[in-house]
Design an enzyme around this catalytic site. Structure first.
Site, PDB file in Angstrom:
ATOM      1  N   LEU A 124      -4.856  -6.171   4.147  1.00 41.46           N
ATOM      2  CA  LEU A 124      -3.906  -6.390   5.247  1.00 41.46           C
ATOM      3  C   LEU A 124      -3.319  -5.036   5.688  1.00 41.46           C
ATOM      4  CD1 LEU A 124      -2.196  -8.289   7.033  1.00 41.46           C
ATOM      5  CD2 LEU A 124      -0.606  -8.567   5.130  1.00 41.46           C
ATOM      6  N   GLU A 126      -2.484  -1.201   6.557  1.00 45.28           N
ATOM      7  CA  GLU A 126      -3.263  -0.118   7.180  1.00 45.28           C
ATOM      8  C   GLU A 126      -2.396   1.146   7.220  1.00 45.28           C
ATOM      9  OE1 GLU A 126      -4.548  -1.430  11.043  1.00 45.28           O
ATOM     10  OE2 GLU A 126      -5.547  -3.216  10.231  1.00 45.28           O
ATOM     11  N   GLY A 130       2.376  -1.486   7.923  1.00 46.34           N
ATOM     12  CA  GLY A 130       2.906  -1.816   6.598  1.00 46.34           C
ATOM     13  C   GLY A 130       3.659  -3.127   6.666  1.00 46.34           C
ATOM     14  N   ILE A 156      -5.291  -0.641  -1.075  1.00 45.23           N
ATOM     15  CA  ILE A 156      -5.867  -1.954  -1.388  1.00 45.23           C
ATOM     16  C   ILE A 156      -6.042  -2.122  -2.900  1.00 45.23           C
ATOM     17  CG2 ILE A 156      -7.839  -3.498  -0.979  1.00 45.23           C
ATOM     18  CD1 ILE A 156      -5.912  -2.868   1.481  1.00 45.23           C
ATOM     19  N   ASP A 241       3.319 -16.037   0.555  1.00 42.89           N
ATOM     20  CA  ASP A 241       4.348 -16.956   0.019  1.00 42.89           C
ATOM     21  C   ASP A 241       4.045 -17.265  -1.439  1.00 42.89           C
ATOM     22  OD1 ASP A 241       5.788 -17.244   2.333  1.00 42.89           O
ATOM     23  OD2 ASP A 241       4.969 -19.213   2.867  1.00 42.89           O
ATOM     24  N   ARG A 244       4.168 -14.079  -3.746  1.00 43.37           N
ATOM     25  CA  ARG A 244       5.527 -13.618  -4.048  1.00 43.37           C
ATOM     26  C   ARG A 244       6.121 -14.387  -5.221  1.00 43.37           C
ATOM     27  NH1 ARG A 244       6.774 -12.944   2.440  1.00 43.37           N
ATOM     28  NH2 ARG A 244       5.716 -10.926   2.598  1.00 43.37           N
ATOM     29  N   ARG A 269      18.703   1.807 -34.160  1.00 45.48           N
ATOM     30  CA  ARG A 269      19.381   3.077 -33.887  1.00 45.48           C
ATOM     31  C   ARG A 269      20.855   3.034 -34.339  1.00 45.48           C
ATOM     32  NH1 ARG A 269      18.994   8.443 -32.977  1.00 45.48           N
ATOM     33  NH2 ARG A 269      20.488   9.171 -31.429  1.00 45.48           N
ATOM     34  N   GLU A 364       3.660  -6.722  -1.743  1.00 41.67           N
ATOM     35  CA  GLU A 364       3.755  -8.124  -1.307  1.00 41.67           C
ATOM     36  C   GLU A 364       5.067  -8.375  -0.552  1.00 41.67           C
ATOM     37  OE1 GLU A 364       1.963 -11.224  -3.494  1.00 41.67           O
ATOM     38  OE2 GLU A 364       0.454  -9.912  -4.380  1.00 41.67           O
TER      39      GLU A 364
HETATM   40  N1  COS Z   1       3.630 -19.611   6.508  1.00 45.16           N
HETATM   41  C1  COS Z   1       3.058 -20.105   7.619  1.00 45.16           C
HETATM   42  N2  COS Z   1       3.235 -19.568   8.859  1.00 45.16           N
HETATM   43  C2  COS Z   1       4.016 -18.482   8.945  1.00 45.16           C
HETATM   44  C3  COS Z   1       4.655 -17.915   7.828  1.00 45.16           C
HETATM   45  C4  COS Z   1       4.430 -18.527   6.574  1.00 45.16           C
HETATM   46  N3  COS Z   1       4.996 -18.037   5.473  1.00 45.16           N
HETATM   47  N4  COS Z   1       5.367 -16.846   8.222  1.00 45.16           N
HETATM   48  C5  COS Z   1       5.216 -16.752   9.545  1.00 45.16           C
HETATM   49  N5  COS Z   1       4.392 -17.743   9.980  1.00 45.16           N
HETATM   50  C6  COS Z   1       3.983 -18.020  11.355  1.00 45.16           C
HETATM   51  C7  COS Z   1       5.222 -18.250  12.214  1.00 45.16           C
HETATM   52  O1  COS Z   1       5.623 -19.607  12.149  1.00 45.16           O
HETATM   53  C8  COS Z   1       4.733 -17.873  13.591  1.00 45.16           C
HETATM   54  O2  COS Z   1       3.984 -18.950  14.117  1.00 45.16           O
HETATM   55  P1  COS Z   1       4.031 -19.343  15.706  1.00 45.16           P
HETATM   56  O3  COS Z   1       3.527 -18.107  16.400  1.00 45.16           O
HETATM   57  O4  COS Z   1       3.099 -20.502  15.805  1.00 45.16           O
HETATM   58  O5  COS Z   1       5.449 -19.637  15.996  1.00 45.16           O
HETATM   59  C9  COS Z   1       3.771 -16.717  13.306  1.00 45.16           C
HETATM   60  O6  COS Z   1       3.365 -16.877  11.931  1.00 45.16           O
HETATM   61  C10 COS Z   1       4.394 -15.354  13.497  1.00 45.16           C
HETATM   62  O7  COS Z   1       5.543 -15.292  12.651  1.00 45.16           O
HETATM   63  P2  COS Z   1       6.710 -14.235  12.870  1.00 45.16           P
HETATM   64  O8  COS Z   1       7.116 -14.230  14.312  1.00 45.16           O
HETATM   65  O9  COS Z   1       7.774 -14.500  11.860  1.00 45.16           O
HETATM   66  O10 COS Z   1       5.943 -12.867  12.550  1.00 45.16           O
HETATM   67  P3  COS Z   1       6.462 -11.371  12.532  1.00 45.16           P
HETATM   68  O11 COS Z   1       5.434 -10.527  13.172  1.00 45.16           O
HETATM   69  O12 COS Z   1       7.855 -11.289  13.022  1.00 45.16           O
HETATM   70  O13 COS Z   1       6.373 -10.995  10.947  1.00 45.16           O
HETATM   71  C11 COS Z   1       7.131 -10.736   8.694  1.00 45.16           C
HETATM   72  C12 COS Z   1       7.061 -11.605   9.975  1.00 45.16           C
HETATM   73  C13 COS Z   1       7.888  -9.447   8.919  1.00 45.16           C
HETATM   74  C14 COS Z   1       7.894 -11.610   7.734  1.00 45.16           C
HETATM   75  C15 COS Z   1       5.692 -10.434   8.172  1.00 45.16           C
HETATM   76  O14 COS Z   1       5.057  -9.515   8.998  1.00 45.16           O
HETATM   77  C16 COS Z   1       5.670  -9.945   6.741  1.00 45.16           C
HETATM   78  O15 COS Z   1       5.768 -10.731   5.795  1.00 45.16           O
HETATM   79  N6  COS Z   1       5.508  -8.617   6.536  1.00 45.16           N
HETATM   80  C17 COS Z   1       5.336  -8.040   5.219  1.00 45.16           C
HETATM   81  C18 COS Z   1       3.904  -8.038   4.849  1.00 45.16           C
HETATM   82  C19 COS Z   1       3.689  -7.768   3.409  1.00 45.16           C
HETATM   83  O16 COS Z   1       4.211  -8.440   2.536  1.00 45.16           O
HETATM   84  N7  COS Z   1       2.886  -6.765   3.145  1.00 45.16           N
HETATM   85  C20 COS Z   1       2.595  -6.410   1.804  1.00 45.16           C
HETATM   86  C21 COS Z   1       1.197  -5.941   1.682  1.00 45.16           C
HETATM   87  S1  COS Z   1       0.061  -7.201   1.485  1.00 45.16           S
HETATM   88  S2  COS Z   1      -0.123  -7.249  -0.464  1.00 45.16           S
END
Ligand code: COS
Length: 385
Positions: A124, A126, A130, A156, A241, A244, A269, A364
């Site tokens: 995910l 890049e 982030g 990765i 989800d 985490r 100690r 994550e």
């Molecule tokens: N389960 C299902 N759907 C989800 C969801 C979840 N947990 N979280 C968001 N969505 C859906 C939303 O409902 C929304 O759907 P609709 O477009 O149909 O309304 C869509 O995805 C976009 O969601 P949102 O607007 O909240 O996205 P954002 O771009 O604002 O991003 C965050 C949300 C910041 C929370 C997300 O980008 C994130 O978690 N970033 C961190 C990533 C991460 O953990 N990286 C670590 C490296 S990977 S190991």
């Protein structure tokens, strides 16, 4: 719900013994060599650790989320590097396919992850993407019955070892954000994949990350997860989800280990004529650590049970990740403090764990991202009440 308490207890007891007798004694060697010995990897495979959370029909043990976190509490009691190796197959490297993949995709790819014969990885992040993971720049252009992938994925986990990647790539440049992103299953030996050299990290020696570079990499269109474009961002969020919750359980396990180490040291100690555990300021640090670890354990179990009931756990999973990763940071800091000067020395495991646990607050989803997810979920719930 626990499906068979006796079998689960056997698994936890076996694992607990394996951690104590095989993994803990090998920790220092793993840190020094930056590698997990082959015989330990073979034992992990034989115990089914690569397929803990993969359903039985695809060759795994099919643990529920509650069972999985109970196992992760045990695995957390040793260097996170061991868990990292089998963690992607159980978690982010397999769950995208399991949650949103077609039946054909599951049957073709998941069994090899369950045995550990193939290591899975989740692409995910890049160089420029982030926390804002909807901004994925890696492109996937349709070309007949294939997609052509171009882009670089960064940090990765298990990248140097992976034989199977779940790759989030933009299939539609006209849709900004997550809606234009799709998830692909990409076999590790596909032409056009290059692996960067392993990253040099602050801690978690023995766990490896690297860049994965896609240069005109042709992937069959049949490998788009779920068979449909535009679902990849949501797939990634669902995977996270779950991930985490698992990471939170590992944080609780590490905290319990550090408390054990700190108690053992404090009983041994002597200062001011008595063991330091009899000094109240040391007692306070131990008590705060144990109370916080217990809180973490309780909330992780509660959230895992909600997940097993089929409830959406985004809010709870982020609460767990936020609290448990910060909690283990505080516990590690106190463990070093209780060890005094010895805690700063590489001779004691707390020095290594202090560096290892720093990552939990970052990967994550950083603590700040968890705060955002929690606040947004609160607003969403209030709006729909
Ligand atoms: N389960 C299902 N759907 C989800 C969801 C979840 N947990 N979280 C968001 N969505 C859906 C939303 O409902 C929304 O759907 P609709 O477009 O149909 O309304 C869509 O995805 C976009 O969601 P949102 O607007 O909240 O996205 P954002 O771009 O604002 O991003 C965050 C949300 C910041 C929370 C997300 O980008 C994130 O978690 N970033 C961190 C990533 C991460 O953990 N990286 C670590 C490296 S990977 S190991």
């Amino acid at each position: 719900m626990i499906r068979d308490a006796e079998t689960l207890q056997q698994l936890i007891d076996t694992l607990s013994r394996f951690v104590r007798e095989r993994l803990v004694p090998a920790e220092q060697q793993v840190a020094e060599n930056d590698a997990i010995p082959d015989d330990i990897i073979a034992e992990m495979k034989a115990m089914g650790l690569f397929g803990l959370s993969i359903p039985e029909q695809y060759g795994g043990l099919g643990l529920t989320m509650e069972e999985e976190v109970l196992v992760a509490f045990e695995l957390g009691r040793t260097s996170p590097a061991f868990r990292s190796l089998m963690g992607t197959n159980n978690g982010i490297g397999a769950q995208g396919i399991l949650i949103d993949g077609t039946e054909e995709q599951k049957q073709r790819y998941v069994p090899q992850l369950a045995t550990g014969d193939v290591i899975g990885a989740f692409c995910l992040t890049e160089p420029d993407v982030g926390s804002d993971s909807g901004a994925v720049k890696t492109r996937a252009r349709r070309d007949g019955e294939h997609y052509i992938l171009n882009g670089t994925k960064r940090f990765i986990t298990n990248g140097p070892h992976a034989g199977l990647f779940t790759v989030m790539a933009r299939t539609n440049a006209d849709i900004p954000g997550g809606g234009g992103v799709s998830a692909f299953i990409v076999e590790g030996d596909t032409p056009g994949i290059t692996r960067g050299k392993a990253d040099v990290k602050m801690g978690q020696k023995g766990a490896h990350t690297c860049d994965i570079i896609f240069d005109n990499c042709r992937v069959p269109a049949a490998n788009i997860i779920g068979g449909q474009e535009g679902l990849g961002f949501k797939t990634a969020m669902k995977v996270l989800d779950r991930g985490r919750l698992h990471i939170s359980a590992v944080c609780v396990g590490v905290a319990m280990r550090l408390i054990d180490d700190a108690v053992a040291f404090a009983m041994e100690r002597q200062q001011f004529g008595k063991p330091i555990i009899e000094h109240q300021l040391i007692q306070a640090m131990l008590a705060d650590s144990r109370a916080e670890a217990f809180a973490g354990r309780s909330m992780v179990l509660e959230a895992a049970r909600s997940k097993d009931r089929g409830e959406r756990v985004s809010l709870d999973a982020s609460c767990c990740k936020l609290f448990c990763s910060e909690m283990v940071g505080r516990v590690a800091d106190r463990a070093v403090q209780i060890h005094g000067g010895a805690g700063y020395m590489a001779e004691y495991p707390v020095e290594r764990f202090y560096r290892d646990v720093r990552l939990f607050r970052i990967y994550e989803g950083t603590t700040q991202i968890q705060q955002i997810v929690i606040a947004r979920e609160l607003a969403r719930q209030a709006a729909s009440a």
